[in-house]
Design an enzyme around this catalytic site. Structure first.
Site, short mmCIF file in Angstrom:
data_model
loop_
_atom_site.label_atom_id
_atom_site.label_comp_id
_atom_site.label_asym_id
_atom_site.label_seq_id
_atom_site.Cartn_x
_atom_site.Cartn_y
_atom_site.Cartn_z
N ALA A 65 0.89 -1.13 0.08
CA ALA A 65 0.12 -0.04 -0.21
C ALA A 65 0.71 1.37 0.03
CB ALA A 65 -0.84 0.17 1.24
N GLY A 108 0.42 -4.90 0.98
CA GLY A 108 -0.56 -5.13 0.24
C GLY A 108 -0.41 -5.43 -1.27
N GLU A 111 -0.77 -8.80 -0.80
CA GLU A 111 -2.33 -9.09 -0.41
C GLU A 111 -2.80 -9.34 -1.71
OE1 GLU A 111 -1.83 -6.37 2.64
OE2 GLU A 111 -3.23 -7.70 3.68
N GLU A 131 4.46 -5.10 7.13
CA GLU A 131 4.18 -3.93 7.82
C GLU A 131 4.51 -3.85 9.40
OE1 GLU A 131 2.58 -6.45 5.82
OE2 GLU A 131 0.80 -5.66 4.59
C1 HXC Z 1 4.98 4.19 -1.41
C2 HXC Z 1 7.00 3.39 -1.90
C3 HXC Z 1 6.36 2.01 -1.59
C4 HXC Z 1 5.31 2.03 -0.73
C5 HXC Z 1 8.56 1.79 -2.42
N1 HXC Z 1 8.29 3.14 -2.63
N2 HXC Z 1 7.81 1.14 -1.60
N3 HXC Z 1 6.23 4.54 -1.85
N4 HXC Z 1 4.50 3.21 -0.61
N5 HXC Z 1 4.85 0.98 -0.17
C6 HXC Z 1 8.92 4.20 -3.10
C7 HXC Z 1 10.25 4.82 -2.35
O1 HXC Z 1 9.80 5.65 -1.50
C8 HXC Z 1 10.98 5.31 -3.44
O2 HXC Z 1 10.49 6.65 -3.68
C9 HXC Z 1 10.74 4.31 -4.60
O3 HXC Z 1 9.54 3.83 -4.40
C10 HXC Z 1 11.99 3.01 -4.99
O4 HXC Z 1 11.93 2.52 -3.57
P1 HXC Z 1 13.50 2.34 -3.02
O5 HXC Z 1 12.99 2.06 -1.62
O6 HXC Z 1 14.18 3.51 -3.27
O7 HXC Z 1 13.87 1.12 -3.66
P2 HXC Z 1 14.78 -0.21 -3.23
O8 HXC Z 1 16.12 0.53 -2.40
O9 HXC Z 1 15.23 -0.90 -4.27
O10 HXC Z 1 13.99 -1.00 -2.01
C11 HXC Z 1 12.72 -1.83 -2.91
C12 HXC Z 1 11.96 -2.15 -1.47
C13 HXC Z 1 11.51 -0.79 -0.64
C14 HXC Z 1 12.64 -3.09 -0.52
C15 HXC Z 1 10.82 -2.82 -1.99
O11 HXC Z 1 10.93 0.08 -1.40
C16 HXC Z 1 10.54 -1.13 0.53
O12 HXC Z 1 10.97 -1.65 1.59
N6 HXC Z 1 9.39 -0.64 0.23
C17 HXC Z 1 8.17 -0.71 1.26
C18 HXC Z 1 7.79 -1.96 1.60
C19 HXC Z 1 6.52 -2.26 2.42
O13 HXC Z 1 7.01 -1.86 3.82
N7 HXC Z 1 5.61 -2.60 2.19
C20 HXC Z 1 4.49 -2.43 3.06
C21 HXC Z 1 3.75 -1.17 3.01
S1 HXC Z 1 2.48 -1.27 3.98
P3 HXC Z 1 11.50 8.01 -3.83
O14 HXC Z 1 10.64 9.03 -4.04
O15 HXC Z 1 12.14 7.79 -2.64
O16 HXC Z 1 12.21 7.39 -5.26
C22 HXC Z 1 1.33 -1.81 3.43
C23 HXC Z 1 -0.06 -2.15 4.44
C24 HXC Z 1 -0.86 -3.06 3.96
O17 HXC Z 1 1.32 -2.51 2.35
C25 HXC Z 1 -2.19 -3.30 4.71
C26 HXC Z 1 -3.10 -2.54 4.02
C27 HXC Z 1 -3.17 -2.60 2.64
#
Ligand code: HXC
Length: 257
Positions: A65, A108, A111, A131
């Site tokens: 998400a 998400g 999911e 998460e």
């Molecule tokens: C918003 C996101 C994002 C996310 C990545 N980005 N994931 N933006 N929401 N979930 C953005 C980053 O901020 C970054 O933007 C760009 O995408 C590239 O990501 P990087 O982190 O620079 O890439 P990398 O170093 O290759 O790492 C990849 C990654 C990492 C391991 C996937 O991005 C990551 O850990 N993302 C979050 C994963 C996560 O926590 N997902 C769960 C979300 S909570 P900029 O602007 O800096 O270039 C969730 C809740 C679910 O899903 C419950 C209800 C749906």
């Protein structure tokens, strides 16, 4: 139709839907849900289309998400709007949807893949529910669907530690149906979807509905549901055609009736 966050392409009877927010690794914001619901409603309404493939990019199916969209929301905003409940409508799509996952399917994103009818994984795929690292939890069904797919031990470990599963582990655990070399993922997924789209449409819907019922009901009720749908298929013209075609050693010619 124009969409902001996805691309939609018809390949024969297969609708290929590609998440298209590359700068955010296909993070799921409100517009993605709006676009996906519209594309899947169009799929169900279009008699020329029999199955969909939902995919992302080589790097990410979807990294979760959209954290930036969610970060400022409080309990009242989340609970008051029943945030993410719109995804429940996505699983009501009646035609099958295959997730073709390469790269990250996190939070998400994992999911969303699990809401599809089955997952084909590229050998680069990584699945996770990270998460917990954000001090939250799955919110689009992950704690339930992942646990049903891979069992309590792996699901609990993944939700509590945020550890990712690679494609091989996901296949062994039953999360994905097959692992495919990344370069062949889309072609193989579309080919698989075309096989489904080539089946009798009412039988496809019935098969999807009864397998999904296994997640909702106990065994006796589920078997009864299956049997009744099976009986119902004998009221279709395609059942007569399918069995006649077998006896006559020729392919079936479906009318969807
Ligand atoms: C918003 C996101 C994002 C996310 C990545 N980005 N994931 N933006 N929401 N979930 C953005 C980053 O901020 C970054 O933007 C760009 O995408 C590239 O990501 P990087 O982190 O620079 O890439 P990398 O170093 O290759 O790492 C990849 C990654 C990492 C391991 C996937 O991005 C990551 O850990 N993302 C979050 C994963 C996560 O926590 N997902 C769960 C979300 S909570 P900029 O602007 O800096 O270039 C969730 C809740 C679910 O899903 C419950 C209800 C749906």
């Amino acid at each position: 139709m124009d969409y902001e966050t996805i691309q939609v392409e018809q390949r024969g009877a297969v609708t290929l839907i590609t998440l298209d927010r590359p700068k955010a690794l296909n993070a799921l914001n409100a517009q993605v849900l709006t676009d996906l619901l519209a594309a899947l409603a169009a799929l169900d309404a279009d008699h020329s289309q029999g199955c969909a493939v939902l995919t992302g990019s080589d790097k990410a199916f979807a990294a979760g998400a959209d954290i930036k969209e969610m970060s400022g929301m409080d309990f009242a905003a989340m609970y008051g709007s029943d945030h993410f409940s719109g995804y429940d409508r996505l699983v009501q799509t009646r035609k099958p949807v295959i997730a073709a996952v390469a790269g990250y399917a996190l939070g998400g994103g994992c999911e969303l893949a699990m809401m599809c009818d089955f997952i084909l994984a590229a050998d680069t795929a990584k699945f996770g529910q990270p998460e917990i690292k954000l001090a939250v939890s799955p919110g689009m069904g992950g704690s339930q669907r992942l646990t049903r797919a891979v069992g309590k031990a792996k699901a609990m470990e993944m939700c509590l530690t945020g550890r990712m599963m690679d494609a091989g582990e996901a296949e062994r655990a039953g999360l994905v149906s097959r692992v495919i070399p990344a370069a062949e993922l889309i072609d193989e997924a579309v080919k698989t979807a075309a096989v489904i789209a080539g089946m009798a449409p009412i039988a496809v819907k019935a098969n999807k509905e009864m397998v999904n019922a296994a997640f909702e009901t106990g065994l006796t009720a589920g078997v009864q549901f299956e049997r009744r749908l099976f009986h119902g298929l004998f009221g279709t013209a395609d059942q007569k055609e399918g069995m006649a075609a077998f006896v006559e050693k020729r392919p079936g010619n479906w009318t969807g009736k």
